[in-house]
Motif scaffolding. Sequence first.
Motif, PDB file in Angstrom:
ATOM      1  N   ARG A 106       0.826  -1.214   0.000  1.00  0.00           N
ATOM      2  CA  ARG A 106       0.000   0.000   0.000  1.00  0.00           C
ATOM      3  C   ARG A 106       0.857   1.260   0.000  1.00  0.00           C
ATOM      4  O   ARG A 106       0.529   2.254  -0.629  1.00  0.00           O
ATOM      5  CB  ARG A 106      -0.878  -0.031   1.252  1.00  0.00           C
ATOM      6  N   LYS A 107       1.975   1.169   0.737  1.00  0.00           N
ATOM      7  CA  LYS A 107       2.910   2.308   0.763  1.00  0.00           C
ATOM      8  C   LYS A 107       3.598   2.455  -0.595  1.00  0.00           C
ATOM      9  O   LYS A 107       3.913   3.549  -1.036  1.00  0.00           O
ATOM     10  CB  LYS A 107       3.999   2.099   1.830  1.00  0.00           C
ATOM     11  N   LYS A 110      -0.243   3.145  -3.866  1.00  0.00           N
ATOM     12  CA  LYS A 110      -1.574   3.453  -3.297  1.00  0.00           C
ATOM     13  C   LYS A 110      -2.713   2.972  -4.190  1.00  0.00           C
ATOM     14  O   LYS A 110      -3.810   2.656  -3.729  1.00  0.00           O
ATOM     15  CB  LYS A 110      -1.713   4.967  -3.119  1.00  0.00           C
ATOM     16  N   GLU A 111      -2.457   2.916  -5.507  1.00  0.00           N
ATOM     17  CA  GLU A 111      -3.532   2.566  -6.438  1.00  0.00           C
ATOM     18  C   GLU A 111      -3.779   1.057  -6.515  1.00  0.00           C
ATOM     19  O   GLU A 111      -4.725   0.614  -7.139  1.00  0.00           O
ATOM     20  CB  GLU A 111      -3.269   3.151  -7.838  1.00  0.00           C
ATOM     21  N   GLU A 113      -5.041  -2.211  -4.876  1.00  0.00           N
ATOM     22  CA  GLU A 113      -5.860  -2.719  -3.778  1.00  0.00           C
ATOM     23  C   GLU A 113      -5.562  -4.211  -3.618  1.00  0.00           C
ATOM     24  O   GLU A 113      -5.365  -4.899  -4.623  1.00  0.00           O
ATOM     25  CB  GLU A 113      -7.351  -2.500  -4.137  1.00  0.00           C
TER      26      GLU A 113
END
Length: 159
Positions: A106-107, A110-111, A113
């Motif tokens: 995620r770090k 961010k895009e 999932e």
Amino acid sequence: MKKAIYAGSFDPVTLGHLDIIRRAAKLFDCLVVAVLENPNKKSLFTVEERKCHLELATKELENVEVASFRGLLAEFAKEIGATVAVRGLRNTMDFTTEYQMYLINRKLGKEIETVFLAADEEHLSLSSTNVKEVAVFGGNIDFMVPAEIKPFIIEKYQK
Ligand code: PNS
């Protein structure tokens, strides 16, 4: 088009992996099954062999592609336009490591999932490590790996 990536070592692919692939393929327009090229990890099969096994095992799944990558999953996902990373969960130990991986991914992107799919109860004891553990002693691996992959595993240990 919603593209997802299911990355792993797949050394070798198990029936648990295949179940996650089949189920994820129903959720997304395209699923890329990506073999990590990890020069620091000793593997039974080469990346090319593992790709070939995955292609055989998924040949009837029209929206599944097989690829390999080096480096970061988040970077490769961006490169191929995948916005979802699929991961399978068998137990709480998986959850602990997978949750950490999710936080890092995620770090890094961010895009991207992450979608976790819970393993079917039939596959809770399956892992590539367990397949090798049984196969090295000539044990029955029918319930662990796709039928078309079994001969490759047996051949490896006969050499
Ligand atoms: O089959 P595995 O060993 O459970 O797969 C793990 C894999 C390949 C998904 C994971 O190690 C990975 O994504 N490696 C690439 C390096 C990376 O992106 N690391 C960031 C998360 S810690």
